[in-house]
Scaffold this motif. Sequence first.
Motif, short mmCIF file in Angstrom:
data_model
loop_
_atom_site.label_atom_id
_atom_site.label_comp_id
_atom_site.label_asym_id
_atom_site.label_seq_id
_atom_site.Cartn_x
_atom_site.Cartn_y
_atom_site.Cartn_z
N LEU A 17 43.95 -8.09 -10.85
CA LEU A 17 43.55 -7.04 -12.27
C LEU A 17 44.88 -6.37 -12.48
O LEU A 17 45.56 -5.88 -11.39
N THR A 18 44.90 -5.99 -13.53
CA THR A 18 45.86 -5.02 -14.10
C THR A 18 45.93 -3.52 -13.56
O THR A 18 44.82 -3.02 -13.95
N PRO A 19 46.90 -3.19 -12.84
CA PRO A 19 46.99 -1.75 -12.37
C PRO A 19 47.12 -0.62 -13.32
O PRO A 19 47.69 -1.11 -14.36
N PRO A 20 46.58 0.59 -12.99
CA PRO A 20 45.75 0.63 -11.82
C PRO A 20 44.38 0.64 -12.06
O PRO A 20 43.72 0.43 -13.08
N VAL A 21 43.76 -0.15 -10.96
CA VAL A 21 42.39 -0.45 -10.98
C VAL A 21 41.33 0.77 -10.46
O VAL A 21 41.51 1.20 -9.18
N THR A 22 40.38 1.08 -11.19
CA THR A 22 39.53 2.17 -10.76
C THR A 22 38.61 1.70 -9.50
O THR A 22 38.40 0.61 -9.40
N ALA A 23 38.25 2.84 -8.90
CA ALA A 23 37.32 2.31 -7.71
C ALA A 23 35.98 1.86 -7.98
O ALA A 23 35.57 1.03 -7.29
N ALA A 24 35.64 2.33 -9.16
CA ALA A 24 34.19 1.74 -9.72
C ALA A 24 34.37 0.28 -9.85
O ALA A 24 33.61 -0.46 -9.49
N ARG A 25 35.56 -0.12 -10.60
CA ARG A 25 35.97 -1.48 -10.74
C ARG A 25 35.96 -2.18 -9.73
O ARG A 25 35.50 -3.19 -9.29
N LEU A 26 36.85 -1.68 -8.71
CA LEU A 26 36.78 -2.47 -7.32
C LEU A 26 35.58 -2.65 -6.84
O LEU A 26 35.45 -3.90 -6.02
N ALA A 27 34.82 -1.66 -6.48
CA ALA A 27 33.34 -1.83 -5.95
C ALA A 27 32.56 -2.85 -6.61
O ALA A 27 31.71 -3.69 -6.12
N GLU A 28 32.60 -2.71 -8.09
CA GLU A 28 31.94 -3.73 -8.60
C GLU A 28 32.27 -5.12 -8.47
O GLU A 28 31.36 -6.17 -8.15
N GLU A 29 33.70 -5.46 -8.53
CA GLU A 29 34.25 -6.86 -8.08
C GLU A 29 33.93 -7.31 -6.86
O GLU A 29 33.92 -8.61 -6.41
N THR A 30 33.85 -6.45 -5.71
CA THR A 30 33.75 -6.90 -4.45
C THR A 30 32.41 -6.87 -3.86
O THR A 30 32.13 -7.09 -2.77
N GLY A 31 31.62 -6.24 -4.88
CA GLY A 31 29.95 -5.88 -4.51
C GLY A 31 29.85 -5.14 -3.34
O GLY A 31 28.84 -5.25 -2.51
N VAL A 32 30.42 -4.01 -3.11
CA VAL A 32 30.14 -2.91 -2.19
C VAL A 32 30.16 -1.41 -2.76
O VAL A 32 30.35 -1.18 -3.97
N SER A 33 29.55 -0.62 -2.10
CA SER A 33 29.42 0.69 -2.53
C SER A 33 30.77 1.45 -2.56
O SER A 33 31.59 0.91 -1.82
N PRO A 34 30.80 2.53 -3.42
CA PRO A 34 32.14 3.22 -3.53
C PRO A 34 32.41 3.76 -2.37
O PRO A 34 33.61 3.83 -1.93
N ARG A 35 31.45 4.23 -1.37
CA ARG A 35 31.94 4.92 -0.10
C ARG A 35 32.50 3.69 0.62
O ARG A 35 33.50 4.09 1.32
N GLN A 36 31.95 2.51 0.95
CA GLN A 36 32.39 1.42 1.47
C GLN A 36 33.86 0.90 1.10
O GLN A 36 34.61 0.55 1.82
N LEU A 37 33.87 1.03 -0.33
CA LEU A 37 35.22 0.84 -0.92
C LEU A 37 36.47 1.74 -0.36
O LEU A 37 37.40 1.23 -0.12
N TYR A 38 36.11 2.91 -0.28
CA TYR A 38 37.20 3.82 -0.04
C TYR A 38 37.58 3.41 1.62
O TYR A 38 38.74 3.81 1.97
N ARG A 39 36.49 3.15 2.43
CA ARG A 39 36.59 2.81 3.88
C ARG A 39 37.58 1.62 3.93
O ARG A 39 38.49 1.57 4.79
N ASP A 40 37.30 0.71 2.88
CA ASP A 40 38.24 -0.77 3.03
C ASP A 40 39.53 -0.41 2.60
O ASP A 40 40.63 -0.89 3.19
#
Length: 241
Positions: A17-40
């Motif tokens: 994805l074209t940077p910068p990629v928002t946390a919401a978009r990353l969470a949607e694309e990877t199928g995880v919660s925002p909290r899990q995304l930050y941990r990842d």
Amino acid sequence: MARTDRLMRLMDVLRRLTPPVTAARLAEETGVSPRQLYRDIATLRAGGALIDGEAGLGYTLTEDPALPPQSFSRLEIEALHLAVQSLGRIGDDDLTDAGQAALARIIATLPERQSQQALHAIMHSFSNQPERAPAQIELALLRDACWQEQAIQITYTDLKGDQTQRVIWPLGLSYSERSLMLLAHCRLRMDHRVFHVNRISAAEVTGDSFRPRRAALVRDYLQVRRHYPPAATKQYQGDLE
């Protein structure tokens, strides 16, 4: 989803994805919660990946230590683009997505000049061929059965319109714009058969393995095809079903 698979998917999204990629978009694309995304994100950073940004601003992958620098000629880059584009016509969605992800992973490792060439490819693939008939079953099942050398039971309607149920040993898939074919050893006919995948209306893995016979079966089939001219192979039992 396993932790390793989840982190690999996150890296793929950051590359694609074209940077910068928002946390919401990353969470949607990877199928995880925002909290899990930050941990990842924190886990990847701890592993050596240089990921700039933060929550609210978006993230940019600036360096991926898992991918060493590599170089391609301009023609090689164009060839890769054309190959991945062709998957949109001859492959299914999963295969097309895999090709695009692989190309994005390769581009992420290129020097800046070659990376720009990859983003502005001049060669494109077009076709006026009619679309082939869609498959009625999940193609992932066929691919997995081929890889795992597992027998499957299918319901098949042949070219004469006759429907049969049979167990087959799937050996390989052949993709083209007009057709998708499955080479298999049919346990009903006890010989090689080439099936039109769109004529398979049901498929189920039986749990029986034919390992390690796949290589020998493919070799036998190719040897027969080499020794018979195209017209003569229509009389051979291993022809199209």
